[in-house]
Design an enzyme around this catalytic site. Structure first.
Site, PDB file in Angstrom:
ATOM      1  N   GLY A  13       0.834  -1.202   0.000  1.00 40.00           N
ATOM      2  CA  GLY A  13       0.000   0.000   0.000  1.00 40.00           C
ATOM      3  C   GLY A  13       0.863   1.244   0.000  1.00 40.00           C
ATOM      4  N   ASN A  92       2.049  -2.021   5.346  1.00 35.16           N
ATOM      5  CA  ASN A  92       1.288  -0.783   5.540  1.00 35.16           C
ATOM      6  C   ASN A  92      -0.177  -0.902   5.134  1.00 35.16           C
ATOM      7  OD1 ASN A  92       0.934   2.302   5.648  1.00 35.16           O
ATOM      8  ND2 ASN A  92       0.531   1.854   3.482  1.00 35.16           N
ATOM      9  N   SER A 146      -2.360   1.079  14.680  1.00 34.72           N
ATOM     10  CA  SER A 146      -3.103   2.328  14.818  1.00 34.72           C
ATOM     11  C   SER A 146      -3.325   2.630  16.292  1.00 34.72           C
ATOM     12  CB  SER A 146      -4.455   2.210  14.105  1.00 34.72           C
ATOM     13  OG  SER A 146      -5.315   3.288  14.436  1.00 34.72           O
ATOM     14  N   TYR A 160     -12.268  -2.651  12.898  1.00 32.44           N
ATOM     15  CA  TYR A 160     -10.969  -2.061  12.572  1.00 32.44           C
ATOM     16  C   TYR A 160     -10.056  -2.035  13.797  1.00 32.44           C
ATOM     17  CZ  TYR A 160      -7.546   1.532  11.287  1.00 32.44           C
ATOM     18  OH  TYR A 160      -6.380   2.235  11.057  1.00 32.44           O
ATOM     19  N   LYS A 164      -6.481  -3.952  14.370  1.00 32.43           N
ATOM     20  CA  LYS A 164      -5.241  -3.221  14.614  1.00 32.43           C
ATOM     21  C   LYS A 164      -4.633  -3.581  15.970  1.00 32.43           C
ATOM     22  CE  LYS A 164      -4.666  -0.873  10.823  1.00 32.43           C
ATOM     23  NZ  LYS A 164      -3.476  -1.120   9.969  1.00 32.43           N
ATOM     24  N   ILE A 193      -3.675  11.216  11.589  1.00 37.47           N
ATOM     25  CA  ILE A 193      -2.723  11.622  10.543  1.00 37.47           C
ATOM     26  C   ILE A 193      -3.542  12.160   9.375  1.00 37.47           C
ATOM     27  CG2 ILE A 193      -0.824  10.929   9.052  1.00 37.47           C
ATOM     28  CD1 ILE A 193      -0.181  10.603  12.015  1.00 37.47           C
TER      29      ILE A 193
END
Length: 255
Positions: A13, A92, A146, A160, A164, A193
């Site tokens: 990625g 990534n 994350s 998610y 992570k 980010i």
């Protein structure tokens, strides 16, 4: 830090956003960077042009669907055709996909999120392990987790955040398993980010501003805040740091 000149690196990625910044930063150190992409062909071509014009490092684009085992194995064969050994692997690839609370989570959605964020990481690491073992000075794997994996994330990010969090455990376990081969494994856990497709898709301006107000450093991060940490872990390819997580969140979470 040790030099990355001539080292062979793979960033999954790696065409844009955080991945693009990581690829550019590694190339700027003189590395040969294989940039995996799925749909971002135009972005990787722009990145390749910029690195070529800078005259330092090299970008080698390779396309693949990393959620399918057959495709991952074929991708590994293509990587092997490009390089005899792999010094650095940056896992990534990842995505929130959609926001769903528990009462609306369907098994198919849950499995898709796990496939994108966790299973793909395992398959890529497994498929490229033979090349990592061939690195002369010891290799480095850097896995992108994350802040959500630390704190649980915002509403609707159950799948998610769980994936992570699992990346952090996967990284520690893999660090123990691969230490005998002088392969170090570490994780990066970014917070907010901005300047990425991820937050452009999944974060509203209202939510971003609220989060920034709660960050001790009073600003959001940018992709190069993450890239610098990855370059450090990558360039310490024969270093003594393994099984660690670097938190990049402006002080929201302090371990």
């Amino acid at each position: 830090m040790n030099t990355l000149v001539g080292k062979n690196v793979l960033v999954t990625g790696g065409a844009s956003g955080i991945g693009g910044a990581i690829s550019a930063a590694l190339a700027a150190q003189g590395a040969n960077v294989i940039v995996h992409y799925y749909r971002s062909k135009e972005a990787v071509e722009v990145l390749q042009k910029e690195v070529t014009e800078a005259g330092v490092g090299k970008i080698i684009p390779l396309q693949a669907d990393l959620t399918a085992e057959t495709s991952v194995n074929e991708f590994a064969q293509k990587v092997a055709a490009q390089v005899g050994a792999l010094d650095v692997l940056v896992n990534n690839t990842g995505d929130l996909v959609e926001r769903h609370a528990l009462d609306s989570v369907k098994n198919e959605f849950w499995e898709k999120v796990m496939a994108v964020n966790l299973t793909s990481m395992m398959m890529v690491s497994r498929a490229l392990l033979p090349l990592l073992k061939k690195a002369q000075d010891g290799a480095s794997i850097v896995n992108l987790s994350s802040l959500a994996g630390r704190k649980g994330g915002h509403a609707g990010s159950l799948a998610y955040s769980t994936s992570k969090g699992a990346v952090l455990t996967f990284s520690r376990s893999l660090a123990s398993e691969l230490a005998e081969h002088q392969i170090r494994v570490n994780a990066i856990a970014p917070g907010l980010i901005l300047g990425t497709r991820f937050h452009a898709t999944h974060t509203t301006d209202e939510s971003a501003n609220k989060t920034i107000g709660e960050i001790p450093l009073k600003r959001a991060g940018n992709p190069f805040d993450v890239a610098r940490a990855v370059v450090f872990l990558a360039s310490e390819y024969n270093g003594f740091i393994t099984g660690a997580t670097i938190d990049i969140n402006g002080g929201v979470y302090m371990a």
